[in-house]
Design a protein around this motif. Structure first.
Motif: not given
Length: 280
Positions: A82-86, A8-15, A44-49, A18-24
């Protein structure tokens, strides 16, 4: 029935990236394997996961990897982040993917931001063909040998670098590739202080000698020009000898001639020694 591993790819800076599919996917998996659980917990806390987290990073991958595999073989699903990116790009996640492939575990990709491609797009350098070289070694010798191996590389090259090592790396690049080689330096991509500096290696060294670098950098460097291949080694040796006549050492002259001609400095140094021994 085995579970699945999701990269799962996560933002490299700007939240906002973060894609809807990644969140799902993060909401649906049984557990999440994270490079740094503290960093991932903030996301996870930012998106209530709310999902169990386990640690998986470079220094525990040989212990943690088999545990993740066992759970996957038991039917659980896992998201690797990862902390950021793919994950798995210049990252220990590649070992987890290999483990899964060897054991018949299905691996799915959930694409997200990648600093390599983002920097390439911003670079204004050729992007049709490129090579990703990741982080250079902290060892002076290993770093220079790595760069030396790329003297004749004609594709655009991409490197990651930390601010405290940037100036030394740029100096080594200038010594290896020559001061006129174009470079794009992207820092803090997608963040508030995002900046792209497009210059040459002389300009980059000069700029960061005067302005201390801040933030994480992606360096995009143009490849060697085709014309350099037309120079014979005899011509390159003559250029090296001209620098020696100006007072440079054999090693320094070989390095300077290598940057101009596209030959490796070790190749010119050894050829210079052989030529001198032949004359003697």
């Amino acid at each position: 029935m085995s579970g699945k591993l999701y990269l799962v790819g996560t933002p490299i800076g700007n939240l906002g990236d973060f894609s809807p599919r990644a969140r799902s996917v993060l909401e649906e998996v049984d557990f999440i394997a994270a490079e740094d659980t503290r960093v991932t917990l903030k996301l996870l806390n930012r998106f209530d996961i709310h999902k169990p987290l386990i640690s998986y990073f470079e220094h525990n991958k040989y212990a943690s990897g088999p545990k993740i595999l066992e759970r996957l073989l038991g039917g659980e699903s896992c998201a690797l982040v990862t902390d950021a990116g793919m994950p798995a790009i210049s990252d220990p996640g590649e070992d987890m993917v290999r483990l899964c492939a060897e054991n018949g575990i299905e691996v799915m990709s959930v694409p997200g931001p990648v600093a390599v491609c983002t920097a390439l797009a911003l670079s204004a350098l050729p992007t049709g063909r490129f090579c990703f070289e990741g982080f250079l070694s902290t060892s002076n010798k290993s770093r220079r040998e790595h760069l030396e191996s790329l003297v004749n590389e004609r594709r655009t090259m991409v490197f990651y670098e930390a601010p405290h090592k940037l100036l030394r790396t740029l100096e080594d690049m200038r010594s290896t590739f020559g001061g006129t080689r174009r470079i794009s330096l992207c820092r803090e991509l997608t963040k508030v202080h995002e900046e792209t500096l497009r210059t040459d290696l002389d300009g980059a060294v000069r700029h960061f000698s005067e302005t201390p670098p801040k933030g994480e950098f992606v360096l995009v460097i143009e490849g060697a020009s085709e014309e350099k291949k037309e120079i014979s080694i005899e011509e390159a040796l003559r250029i090296a000898e001209s620098y020696r006549s100006e007072g440079l050492s054999r090693k320094a002259a070989a390095k300077k001639a290598a940057a101009e001609t596209g030959f490796g400095s070790k190749e010119l140094y050894d050829a210079s020694l052989n030529e001198e021994n032949t004359i003697l």
